[in-house]
Design an enzyme around this catalytic site. Structure first.
Site, mmCIF file in Angstrom:
data_model
loop_
_atom_site.group_PDB
_atom_site.id
_atom_site.type_symbol
_atom_site.label_atom_id
_atom_site.label_comp_id
_atom_site.label_asym_id
_atom_site.label_seq_id
_atom_site.Cartn_x
_atom_site.Cartn_y
_atom_site.Cartn_z
ATOM 1 N N TYR A 160 49.723 -27.168 -9.895
ATOM 2 C CA TYR A 160 48.861 -27.663 -10.962
ATOM 3 C C TYR A 160 48.168 -26.609 -11.830
ATOM 4 O O TYR A 160 47.769 -26.943 -12.944
ATOM 5 C CB TYR A 160 47.816 -28.628 -10.391
ATOM 6 C CG TYR A 160 48.318 -30.048 -10.245
ATOM 7 C CD1 TYR A 160 49.597 -30.411 -10.637
ATOM 8 C CD2 TYR A 160 47.496 -31.034 -9.721
ATOM 9 C CE1 TYR A 160 50.050 -31.709 -10.488
ATOM 10 C CE2 TYR A 160 47.939 -32.342 -9.577
ATOM 11 C CZ TYR A 160 49.216 -32.666 -9.960
ATOM 12 O OH TYR A 160 49.657 -33.955 -9.820
ATOM 13 N N ASP B 97 45.696 -41.212 -4.378
ATOM 14 C CA ASP B 97 45.770 -42.467 -5.145
ATOM 15 C C ASP B 97 46.363 -43.575 -4.274
ATOM 16 O O ASP B 97 45.890 -44.713 -4.294
ATOM 17 C CB ASP B 97 46.665 -42.296 -6.391
ATOM 18 C CG ASP B 97 45.869 -41.976 -7.650
ATOM 19 O OD1 ASP B 97 44.883 -41.224 -7.542
ATOM 20 O OD2 ASP B 97 46.243 -42.465 -8.741
ATOM 21 N N ASP C 178 46.927 -35.059 -4.744
ATOM 22 C CA ASP C 178 46.609 -35.876 -5.907
ATOM 23 C C ASP C 178 47.295 -37.245 -5.781
ATOM 24 O O ASP C 178 46.668 -38.305 -5.932
ATOM 25 C CB ASP C 178 47.104 -35.124 -7.164
ATOM 26 C CG ASP C 178 46.744 -35.811 -8.454
ATOM 27 O OD1 ASP C 178 45.826 -36.655 -8.461
ATOM 28 O OD2 ASP C 178 47.380 -35.511 -9.484
ATOM 29 N N ASP D 222 57.117 -37.652 1.741
ATOM 30 C CA ASP D 222 57.616 -39.003 1.446
ATOM 31 C C ASP D 222 57.293 -39.939 2.608
ATOM 32 O O ASP D 222 56.888 -41.094 2.416
ATOM 33 C CB ASP D 222 59.123 -38.984 1.129
ATOM 34 C CG ASP D 222 59.921 -38.062 2.052
ATOM 35 O OD1 ASP D 222 59.319 -37.198 2.727
ATOM 36 O OD2 ASP D 222 61.156 -38.203 2.106
ATOM 37 N N LYS E 71 56.750 -30.762 2.204
ATOM 38 C CA LYS E 71 58.199 -30.968 2.162
ATOM 39 C C LYS E 71 58.840 -29.683 2.703
ATOM 40 O O LYS E 71 59.708 -29.079 2.076
ATOM 41 C CB LYS E 71 58.610 -31.273 0.706
ATOM 42 C CG LYS E 71 59.937 -31.967 0.576
ATOM 43 C CD LYS E 71 59.964 -33.392 1.067
ATOM 44 C CE LYS E 71 61.377 -33.921 0.983
ATOM 45 N NZ LYS E 71 61.558 -35.214 1.645
#
Ligand code: NAD
Length: 361
Positions: free
Chosen positions: A125, A257, A253, A229, A196
């Site tokens: 980011y 959510d 992030d 995932d 990951k």
């Protein structure tokens, strides 16, 4: 008396910060709220987009005990960029807790109580991006996992993901502290980590293994790892099995959510963002919500629960617990909920109900 700087951002950020500040003042909490300007009369552009915060406001915010931020949109992304990036608020705390009466999409949400810890300063980011042609020039020897060079790609763009041992250790220790505090209040003492690392065997693997090492040094805590995932799926299917989930910037992030949504929606998801030397700012997870801005129907809960975290940070535990209990009471009663929670109340009516519940304890 503690000093809090309120910066509303834009859109519904203005509505929910107004409601929260009015409540803290009317409740007689020992906080003095300052509202310095967010923009100069002749605004200076911020490299992060929108305008930069005036220097005098930055000074006031640095000197304050904490900052309450609303929500950024296109014209105020420079404000959050200063609060988070320039002031290096590297430790994001994003709780997702179900209070009975909240409108969770799950059939049985009772007991959801987890926290996503987001590394705020590294990862992808910070936005080191560029033209692929430039990357081909400066890294002619770059190879992917199959040994292929960059020449196979045509025109395009790239983004750099940065992971450092120091950054991973810092956020891991922070997550362990959060897990320990939660354990003292009945939490499970588990630090989960989502990466990951099976695919990104250098960057994500460094984060994964560093967090694992740090948690291994804490005999009172247990480590778990999920591929990101799988973590997303687990947050929806088995949210009650999660305690503390520490993530790199972008995964945190996104997963926060998801976690906020399973608890009750974006309108109820708070956050705290901590840096060094006591720097901390508090904001809802949601953005400026242009689709409902100006209608007075934004849910103030995310900001009020961010105030719960803020009051804790200021050492005002009694006010913090009382405000959380007041929010919980309003959800239990179900009479003053905003439309996202299935009710008809306005932002002001809902925060007035929280104030009543606060006063009546
Ligand atoms: P958003 O969070 O603003 O809205 C997503 C959806 O959730 C919308 O339908 C909105 O109406 C709903 N929602 C959000 N908060 C709510 C609340 N309190 N009550 C009721 N409903 C609520 O995300 P977006 O639409 O993707 O982004 C809008 C702007 O916000 C963009 O400019 C984005 O960059 C910015 N943004 C800022 C932050 C931040 O300040 N930290 C975070 C996310 C997005």
């Amino acid at each position: 008396m503690k000093t809090v700087v309120a910066l509303p951002g834009e859109g519904i950020g203005i509505e929910v910060v107004d409601a929260a500040c009015e409540l803290m003042t009317a409740a007689g909490m020992p906080v003095k709220i300052l509202t310095p300007p967010q923009r100069d009369p002749n605004p200076v552009p911020s490299p992060a987009g929108g305008h930069a915060l005036p220097e005098s406001t930055r000074r006031t915010a640095r000197d304050a005990d904490a900052v309450l931020f609303g929500a950024a949109g296109p014209s105020t992304s420079g404000v959050v960029a200063w609060l988070r990036w320039e002031m290096e608020a590297w430790g994001g705390v994003r709780p997702a807790k179900f209070y009975p009466g909240m409108r969770s999409p799950l059939a049985d949400p009772e007991g959801i109580d987890l926290v996503v810890i987001r590394e705020n300063s590294e990862g992808i980011y910070p936005g080191r991006e560029g033209d692929l042609a430039e990357l081909k020039r400066v890294m002619p020897g770059s190879r992917d996992r199959l040994g292929r060079g960059l020449d196979g790609y045509g025109e395009g763009r790239y983004a750099v993901k940065v992971v450092t041992r120091q950054g991973a250790e810092r956020i891991a220790r922070f997550a362990c502290d959060v897990a320990r505090k939660r354990k003292a209040r009945g939490g499970r003492g588990v630090v989960g980590c989502a990466t990951k690392s099976n695919v990104l065997r250098q960057s994500d693997a460094l984060f994964h293994h560093t967090v694992e090492e740090i948690v291994a040094g804490c005999p009172d805590l247990r480590f778990e790892h999920f591929h990101v995932d799988d973590a997303a799926r687990r947050l929806i299917r088995f949210p009650k099995a999660m305690d503390v989930l520490v993530c790199m910037n972008q995964y945190g992030d996104i997963l926060s959510d998801v976690a906020g949504e399973v608890a009750g929606g974006l309108g109820v998801a708070p956050s705290a963002n901590h840096g060094d030397d006591g720097w901390a700012y508090f904001e809802s997870v949601h953005g400026s919500a242009p689709d409902i801005a100006g209608r007075g129907i934004a849910n103030p809960t995310a900001t009020l629960l961010s105030c719960v975290l803020l009051l804790d940070h200021l050492g005002l535990e009694t006010e913090s617990r009382r405000l959380e209990a007041a929010v919980a009471r309003v959800y239990r009663d179900g009479r003053a909920l905003t439309p996202d929670q299935g009710g008809r109340a306005t932002t002001k009516a809902m925060s007035a109900a929280v104030l009543d519940a606060y006063r009546s304890q």
